[in-house]
Motif scaffolding. Sequence first.
Motif, PDB file in Angstrom:
ATOM      1  N   PRO A  97       0.798  -1.230   0.000  1.00 29.82           N
ATOM      2  CA  PRO A  97       0.000   0.000   0.000  1.00 29.82           C
ATOM      3  C   PRO A  97       0.830   1.279   0.000  1.00 29.82           C
ATOM      4  O   PRO A  97       0.408   2.283  -0.556  1.00 29.82           O
ATOM      5  CB  PRO A  97      -0.823  -0.095   1.281  1.00 29.82           C
ATOM      6  CG  PRO A  97      -0.849  -1.536   1.618  1.00 29.82           C
ATOM      7  CD  PRO A  97       0.439  -2.106   1.120  1.00 29.82           C
ATOM      8  N   SER A  98       2.016   1.251   0.579  1.00 29.92           N
ATOM      9  CA  SER A  98       2.805   2.472   0.704  1.00 29.92           C
ATOM     10  C   SER A  98       3.695   2.749  -0.499  1.00 29.92           C
ATOM     11  O   SER A  98       4.226   3.842  -0.623  1.00 29.92           O
ATOM     12  CB  SER A  98       3.666   2.404   1.968  1.00 29.92           C
ATOM     13  OG  SER A  98       4.560   1.315   1.872  1.00 29.92           O
ATOM     14  N   ASN A  99       3.881   1.762  -1.397  1.00 28.04           N
ATOM     15  CA  ASN A  99       4.805   1.969  -2.514  1.00 28.04           C
ATOM     16  C   ASN A  99       4.450   1.027  -3.656  1.00 28.04           C
ATOM     17  O   ASN A  99       4.769  -0.152  -3.615  1.00 28.04           O
ATOM     18  CB  ASN A  99       6.244   1.722  -2.043  1.00 28.04           C
ATOM     19  CG  ASN A  99       7.264   2.040  -3.099  1.00 28.04           C
ATOM     20  OD1 ASN A  99       6.945   2.440  -4.210  1.00 28.04           O
ATOM     21  ND2 ASN A  99       8.519   1.863  -2.744  1.00 28.04           N
ATOM     22  N   LYS A 100       3.803   1.549  -4.685  1.00 24.64           N
ATOM     23  CA  LYS A 100       3.362   0.680  -5.773  1.00 24.64           C
ATOM     24  C   LYS A 100       4.510   0.227  -6.673  1.00 24.64           C
ATOM     25  O   LYS A 100       4.334  -0.679  -7.477  1.00 24.64           O
ATOM     26  CB  LYS A 100       2.257   1.349  -6.580  1.00 24.64           C
ATOM     27  CG  LYS A 100       2.689   2.469  -7.477  1.00 24.64           C
ATOM     28  CD  LYS A 100       1.498   2.983  -8.244  1.00 24.64           C
ATOM     29  CE  LYS A 100       1.909   4.084  -9.191  1.00 24.64           C
ATOM     30  NZ  LYS A 100       0.786   4.572  -9.971  1.00 24.64           N
ATOM     31  N   GLN A 101       5.692   0.802  -6.544  1.00 24.35           N
ATOM     32  CA  GLN A 101       6.831   0.385  -7.354  1.00 24.35           C
ATOM     33  C   GLN A 101       7.336  -1.010  -6.990  1.00 24.35           C
ATOM     34  O   GLN A 101       7.982  -1.652  -7.799  1.00 24.35           O
ATOM     35  CB  GLN A 101       8.000   1.382  -7.245  1.00 24.35           C
ATOM     36  CG  GLN A 101       7.849   2.603  -8.119  1.00 24.35           C
ATOM     37  CD  GLN A 101       6.879   3.622  -7.563  1.00 24.35           C
ATOM     38  OE1 GLN A 101       6.648   3.689  -6.371  1.00 24.35           O
ATOM     39  NE2 GLN A 101       6.281   4.411  -8.437  1.00 24.35           N
ATOM     40  N   VAL A 102       7.045  -1.486  -5.794  1.00 29.73           N
ATOM     41  CA  VAL A 102       7.524  -2.807  -5.387  1.00 29.73           C
ATOM     42  C   VAL A 102       6.449  -3.886  -5.507  1.00 29.73           C
ATOM     43  O   VAL A 102       6.696  -5.034  -5.190  1.00 29.73           O
ATOM     44  CB  VAL A 102       8.107  -2.783  -3.949  1.00 29.73           C
ATOM     45  CG1 VAL A 102       9.345  -1.922  -3.874  1.00 29.73           C
ATOM     46  CG2 VAL A 102       7.075  -2.325  -2.945  1.00 29.73           C
ATOM     47  N   ASP A 103       5.250  -3.520  -5.984  1.00 31.03           N
ATOM     48  CA  ASP A 103       4.204  -4.520  -6.221  1.00 31.03           C
ATOM     49  C   ASP A 103       4.671  -5.495  -7.291  1.00 31.03           C
ATOM     50  O   ASP A 103       5.380  -5.105  -8.221  1.00 31.03           O
ATOM     51  CB  ASP A 103       2.915  -3.856  -6.715  1.00 31.03           C
ATOM     52  CG  ASP A 103       2.296  -2.931  -5.690  1.00 31.03           C
ATOM     53  OD1 ASP A 103       2.776  -2.900  -4.547  1.00 31.03           O
ATOM     54  OD2 ASP A 103       1.332  -2.242  -6.049  1.00 31.03           O
ATOM     55  N   PHE A 104       4.273  -6.740  -7.167  1.00 32.60           N
ATOM     56  CA  PHE A 104       4.619  -7.696  -8.218  1.00 32.60           C
ATOM     57  C   PHE A 104       3.621  -8.842  -8.257  1.00 32.60           C
ATOM     58  O   PHE A 104       2.878  -9.077  -7.318  1.00 32.60           O
ATOM     59  CB  PHE A 104       6.052  -8.222  -8.068  1.00 32.60           C
ATOM     60  CG  PHE A 104       6.290  -9.044  -6.842  1.00 32.60           C
ATOM     61  CD1 PHE A 104       6.171 -10.426  -6.880  1.00 32.60           C
ATOM     62  CD2 PHE A 104       6.651  -8.446  -5.653  1.00 32.60           C
ATOM     63  CE1 PHE A 104       6.399 -11.183  -5.749  1.00 32.60           C
ATOM     64  CE2 PHE A 104       6.885  -9.192  -4.522  1.00 32.60           C
ATOM     65  CZ  PHE A 104       6.755 -10.570  -4.571  1.00 32.60           C
ATOM     66  N   GLU A 105       3.619  -9.514  -9.385  1.00 38.15           N
ATOM     67  CA  GLU A 105       2.723 -10.647  -9.625  1.00 38.15           C
ATOM     68  C   GLU A 105       3.566 -11.799 -10.133  1.00 38.15           C
ATOM     69  O   GLU A 105       4.490 -11.606 -10.920  1.00 38.15           O
ATOM     70  CB  GLU A 105       1.678 -10.247 -10.669  1.00 38.15           C
ATOM     71  CG  GLU A 105       0.636 -11.291 -10.925  1.00 38.15           C
ATOM     72  CD  GLU A 105      -0.431 -10.781 -11.881  1.00 38.15           C
ATOM     73  OE1 GLU A 105      -0.516 -11.332 -12.990  1.00 38.15           O
ATOM     74  OE2 GLU A 105      -1.157  -9.852 -11.506  1.00 38.15           O
ATOM     75  N   THR A 106       3.247 -13.005  -9.687  1.00 40.44           N
ATOM     76  CA  THR A 106       3.974 -14.189 -10.128  1.00 40.44           C
ATOM     77  C   THR A 106       2.988 -15.330 -10.357  1.00 40.44           C
ATOM     78  O   THR A 106       1.941 -15.379  -9.718  1.00 40.44           O
ATOM     79  CB  THR A 106       5.058 -14.592  -9.099  1.00 40.44           C
ATOM     80  OG1 THR A 106       5.799 -15.687  -9.598  1.00 40.44           O
ATOM     81  CG2 THR A 106       4.470 -14.953  -7.760  1.00 40.44           C
ATOM     82  N   THR A 107       3.322 -16.199 -11.279  1.00 40.35           N
ATOM     83  CA  THR A 107       2.456 -17.348 -11.528  1.00 40.35           C
ATOM     84  C   THR A 107       2.748 -18.429 -10.490  1.00 40.35           C
ATOM     85  O   THR A 107       3.835 -18.502  -9.932  1.00 40.35           O
ATOM     86  CB  THR A 107       2.664 -17.918 -12.939  1.00 40.35           C
ATOM     87  OG1 THR A 107       4.032 -18.264 -13.090  1.00 40.35           O
ATOM     88  CG2 THR A 107       2.270 -16.911 -14.002  1.00 40.35           C
ATOM     89  N   ILE A 108       1.769 -19.276 -10.283  1.00 41.83           N
ATOM     90  CA  ILE A 108       1.906 -20.338  -9.294  1.00 41.83           C
ATOM     91  C   ILE A 108       2.652 -21.506  -9.921  1.00 41.83           C
ATOM     92  O   ILE A 108       2.228 -22.054 -10.938  1.00 41.83           O
ATOM     93  CB  ILE A 108       0.527 -20.792  -8.787  1.00 41.83           C
ATOM     94  CG1 ILE A 108      -0.148 -19.653  -8.026  1.00 41.83           C
ATOM     95  CG2 ILE A 108       0.652 -22.030  -7.911  1.00 41.83           C
ATOM     96  CD1 ILE A 108      -1.567 -19.949  -7.601  1.00 41.83           C
TER      97      ILE A 108
END
Length: 148
Positions: A97-108
């Motif tokens: 929530p505090s920094n969208k630059q570190v958001d990430f998505e990965t496949t299972i």
Amino acid sequence: MKFNWGTGIILAFIAFISFIMYFVIHMNMNDKYDTSLVTENYYKAELEFQDEINKENNAKALTTNISWIRTDKGLEISFPKSLDTNKITGKVFLYRPSNKQVDFETTISLSNHNLLIPDNRLLDGRWNIKVDWQYKGKSYLYKKEIIY
């Protein structure tokens, strides 16, 4: 110029309006006070909300749901042992929530019913984890706020 009550009231109004305008302009121009939305496509996400509720209800109906634990190597997400790991597909989205630059998505991609997210990808602090997964054509959703 004669200073009377009328002049004082006018000067007070001008000073007050100047004070408010300074803070409005200062807050809008300063990057420290970012007021962006949580997601870029907020309205699209709102329309898909009922689908998320159905997926969460499917996950709650399982005998055992997803669990997570912090290990020396990183964040370990465990899927139910009763399920066949070859038939589990989906994605894991970690949102800060505090920094969208570190958001990430990965496949299972599971090994022994576990998914490991390396420690170097996660900063200390609060994260929102969202696991959107499918098993034999049925969709499930696990959402949790975690402190890492």
